[in-house]
Design a protein around this motif. Structure first.
Motif, mmCIF file in Angstrom:
data_model
loop_
_atom_site.group_PDB
_atom_site.id
_atom_site.type_symbol
_atom_site.label_atom_id
_atom_site.label_comp_id
_atom_site.label_asym_id
_atom_site.label_seq_id
_atom_site.Cartn_x
_atom_site.Cartn_y
_atom_site.Cartn_z
ATOM 1 N N LEU A 1 9.650 0.373 -9.968
ATOM 2 C CA LEU A 1 10.366 -0.443 -8.982
ATOM 3 C C LEU A 1 10.440 -1.902 -9.419
ATOM 4 C CD1 LEU A 1 8.959 1.066 -5.655
ATOM 5 C CD2 LEU A 1 11.307 1.272 -6.527
ATOM 6 N N LEU A 2 9.337 -2.420 -9.966
ATOM 7 C CA LEU A 2 9.338 -3.818 -10.405
ATOM 8 C C LEU A 2 10.179 -4.025 -11.655
ATOM 9 C CD1 LEU A 2 5.605 -4.862 -9.824
ATOM 10 C CD2 LEU A 2 7.584 -5.288 -8.364
ATOM 11 N N ASN A 3 10.474 -2.963 -12.375
ATOM 12 C CA ASN A 3 11.341 -3.087 -13.543
ATOM 13 C C ASN A 3 12.773 -3.423 -13.130
ATOM 14 O OD1 ASN A 3 11.739 -2.964 -16.386
ATOM 15 N ND2 ASN A 3 12.657 -0.935 -16.173
ATOM 16 N N SER A 4 13.124 -3.101 -11.887
ATOM 17 C CA SER A 4 14.461 -3.425 -11.374
ATOM 18 C C SER A 4 14.536 -4.848 -10.849
ATOM 19 C CB SER A 4 14.849 -2.443 -10.262
ATOM 20 O OG SER A 4 14.877 -1.115 -10.748
ATOM 21 N N ALA A 5 13.459 -5.301 -10.191
ATOM 22 C CA ALA A 5 13.468 -6.652 -9.623
ATOM 23 C C ALA A 5 12.066 -6.998 -9.143
ATOM 24 C CB ALA A 5 14.458 -6.746 -8.454
ATOM 25 N N PRO A 6 11.684 -8.291 -9.173
ATOM 26 C CA PRO A 6 10.405 -8.707 -8.588
ATOM 27 C C PRO A 6 10.416 -8.448 -7.079
ATOM 28 C CG PRO A 6 11.307 -10.419 -10.007
ATOM 29 C CD PRO A 6 12.391 -9.420 -9.806
ATOM 30 N N LEU A 7 9.256 -8.090 -6.527
ATOM 31 C CA LEU A 7 9.169 -7.771 -5.098
ATOM 32 C C LEU A 7 7.861 -8.304 -4.534
ATOM 33 C CD1 LEU A 7 10.236 -4.013 -5.329
ATOM 34 C CD2 LEU A 7 11.655 -5.855 -4.400
ATOM 35 N N HIS A 8 7.882 -8.673 -3.241
ATOM 36 C CA HIS A 8 6.609 -8.995 -2.583
ATOM 37 C C HIS A 8 6.010 -7.707 -2.034
ATOM 38 C CE1 HIS A 8 8.606 -8.702 1.330
ATOM 39 N NE2 HIS A 8 9.509 -9.576 0.913
ATOM 40 N N ILE B 1 1.407 -6.548 -14.641
ATOM 41 C CA ILE B 1 2.253 -7.297 -13.711
ATOM 42 C C ILE B 1 1.616 -8.656 -13.495
ATOM 43 C CG2 ILE B 1 3.089 -5.220 -12.539
ATOM 44 C CD1 ILE B 1 1.237 -5.850 -10.216
ATOM 45 N N GLU B 2 2.398 -9.593 -12.954
ATOM 46 C CA GLU B 2 1.889 -10.918 -12.643
ATOM 47 C C GLU B 2 2.378 -11.324 -11.262
ATOM 48 O OE1 GLU B 2 3.409 -13.364 -15.728
ATOM 49 O OE2 GLU B 2 5.501 -13.233 -15.063
ATOM 50 N N THR B 3 1.740 -12.331 -10.706
ATOM 51 C CA THR B 3 2.107 -12.775 -9.362
ATOM 52 C C THR B 3 2.635 -14.197 -9.405
ATOM 53 O OG1 THR B 3 -0.130 -13.624 -8.900
ATOM 54 C CG2 THR B 3 0.318 -11.332 -8.335
ATOM 55 N N THR B 4 3.554 -14.467 -8.508
ATOM 56 C CA THR B 4 4.033 -15.828 -8.286
ATOM 57 C C THR B 4 4.050 -16.060 -6.787
ATOM 58 O OG1 THR B 4 6.344 -15.091 -8.235
ATOM 59 C CG2 THR B 4 5.483 -15.856 -10.348
ATOM 60 N N GLU B 5 3.801 -17.291 -6.386
ATOM 61 C CA GLU B 5 3.769 -17.624 -4.966
ATOM 62 C C GLU B 5 4.808 -18.699 -4.684
ATOM 63 O OE1 GLU B 5 0.512 -18.963 -1.564
ATOM 64 O OE2 GLU B 5 -0.128 -18.257 -3.522
ATOM 65 N N SER C 1 3.154 -27.495 7.070
ATOM 66 C CA SER C 1 3.874 -27.644 5.807
ATOM 67 C C SER C 1 3.221 -26.870 4.676
ATOM 68 C CB SER C 1 3.965 -29.133 5.424
ATOM 69 O OG SER C 1 2.664 -29.669 5.262
ATOM 70 N N GLY C 2 1.915 -26.623 4.784
ATOM 71 C CA GLY C 2 1.227 -25.933 3.698
ATOM 72 C C GLY C 2 1.088 -24.451 3.913
ATOM 73 N N ARG C 3 1.885 -23.884 4.795
ATOM 74 C CA ARG C 3 1.783 -22.466 5.101
ATOM 75 C C ARG C 3 2.051 -21.622 3.851
ATOM 76 N NH1 ARG C 3 4.988 -19.362 9.994
ATOM 77 N NH2 ARG C 3 3.921 -17.349 9.771
ATOM 78 N N ARG C 4 1.224 -20.624 3.641
ATOM 79 C CA ARG C 4 1.302 -19.820 2.425
ATOM 80 C C ARG C 4 2.463 -18.826 2.492
ATOM 81 N NH1 ARG C 4 -3.674 -16.133 0.071
ATOM 82 N NH2 ARG C 4 -2.679 -15.486 -1.869
ATOM 83 N N GLY C 5 3.266 -18.740 1.420
ATOM 84 C CA GLY C 5 4.357 -17.776 1.365
ATOM 85 C C GLY C 5 3.866 -16.436 0.838
ATOM 86 N N ARG C 6 4.762 -15.457 0.867
ATOM 87 C CA ARG C 6 4.414 -14.136 0.367
ATOM 88 C C ARG C 6 4.310 -14.142 -1.151
ATOM 89 N NH1 ARG C 6 8.454 -10.377 4.040
ATOM 90 N NH2 ARG C 6 7.160 -10.322 5.925
ATOM 91 N N ILE C 7 3.295 -13.472 -1.663
ATOM 92 C CA ILE C 7 3.124 -13.362 -3.111
ATOM 93 C C ILE C 7 4.139 -12.369 -3.659
ATOM 94 C CG2 ILE C 7 1.558 -12.578 -4.928
ATOM 95 C CD1 ILE C 7 -0.757 -13.575 -3.241
ATOM 96 N N VAL C 8 4.799 -12.746 -4.739
ATOM 97 C CA VAL C 8 5.804 -11.905 -5.375
ATOM 98 C C VAL C 8 5.214 -11.320 -6.651
ATOM 99 C CG1 VAL C 8 8.081 -11.865 -6.474
ATOM 100 C CG2 VAL C 8 7.709 -13.223 -4.400
ATOM 101 N N TYR C 9 5.441 -10.038 -6.860
ATOM 102 C CA TYR C 9 4.946 -9.342 -8.047
ATOM 103 C C TYR C 9 6.109 -9.094 -9.001
ATOM 104 C CZ TYR C 9 0.862 -8.452 -5.120
ATOM 105 O OH TYR C 9 -0.234 -8.605 -4.310
ATOM 106 N N ARG C 10 5.858 -9.329 -10.289
ATOM 107 C CA ARG C 10 6.886 -9.093 -11.296
ATOM 108 C C ARG C 10 6.259 -8.429 -12.515
ATOM 109 N NH1 ARG C 10 10.177 -12.970 -11.966
ATOM 110 N NH2 ARG C 10 9.497 -14.313 -10.276
#
Length: 222
Positions: A15-22, A58-62, A87-96
């Motif tokens: 699935l991640l080979n198609s696109a990064p996902l949270h 895989i790796e994560t980006t926030e 303002s510092g609210r944490r976003g969803r972590i994205v996996y790629r």
């Protein structure tokens, strides 16, 4: 359990080979891919993601936190009676997928041993046939058909031996199971025929193109 975790890892990487996902979107797509009867919980998914990250597949980006709202120059801020968002609210972590993850996935999708056509693995492998080479697809389909044909014969022999001892409902359940396997065998026969026809078409196109290429090279040399 190792087999089940390997199936989940293959599904995640595919699935991640198609696109990064949270994580939440990844779980929804896994449920669609694997079906509601094999739905994975967060308690199963996130340890698998953690393991894949640790192994460098895989790796994560926030996402960057949203910037705080600013007042327009010369105009006081209006009070709405509600608190402004943090303002510092944490976003969803994205996996790629990483380069190592892509390589690992291609290695997995190129395998066509008995594990690829067992009940636990076949659905996931079939879901990523678009990322699998034609020869491997045919081997997996043929292996699955052989396994189901063997199972069908075993069930028929068992049914013939025990028919007189079973009640009508158990017999009906047995008949239903046989019909399901027979339908899948017919489905596999159709898929195998389609794959072979495509392979023959590719071979014909390749052979037809070879003389033209040779003639063009001869013309250029002349």
């Amino acid at each position: 359990m190792r087999s089940r975790s390997a199936v989940l890892e293959t599904a995640i990487l595919g699935l991640l080979n198609s696109a990064p996902l949270h994580g939440y979107e990844l779980r929804k797509r896994l449920n669609l891919l694997l079906g509601s009867f094999r739905a994975f919980s967060y308690g199963t998914l996130y340890p698998a993601l953690k393991s894949l990250v640790a192994r460098g597949l895989i790796e994560t980006t926030e996402p960057e936190p949203a910037a705080p709202a600013t007042r327009q120059a010369g105009r006081p801020a209006r009070s709405t009676g509600t608190k402004a968002p943090l303002s510092g609210r944490r976003g969803r972590i994205v996996y790629r997928l990483t380069a190592e993850g892509k390589e690992h996935l291609q290695t997995v999708l190129a395998t066509s041993g008995p594990a690829a056509w067992e009940d636990e693995n076949f659905d996931v492998r079939f879901a990523f046939f678009a990322q699998t080479d034609a020869e491997t697809r045919i081997r997996i389909l043929e292996g699955r058909r052989t396994r189901l044909t063997e199972r069908l014969e075993a069930v028929r022999e068992s049914a013939a031996r025990t028919r007189e001892r079973l009640d009508e409902y158990t017999l009906e359940l047995q008949r239903h199971g046989l019909e399901q396997v027979e339908r899948e065998v017919r489905w596999l026969d159709g898929l195998i025929t389609t794959e072979r026809d495509r392979a023959l078409g590719r071979d014909r196109d390749h052979n037809a193109g070879a003389p033209n290429a040779s003639a063009q090279r001869s013309k250029e040399r002349g």
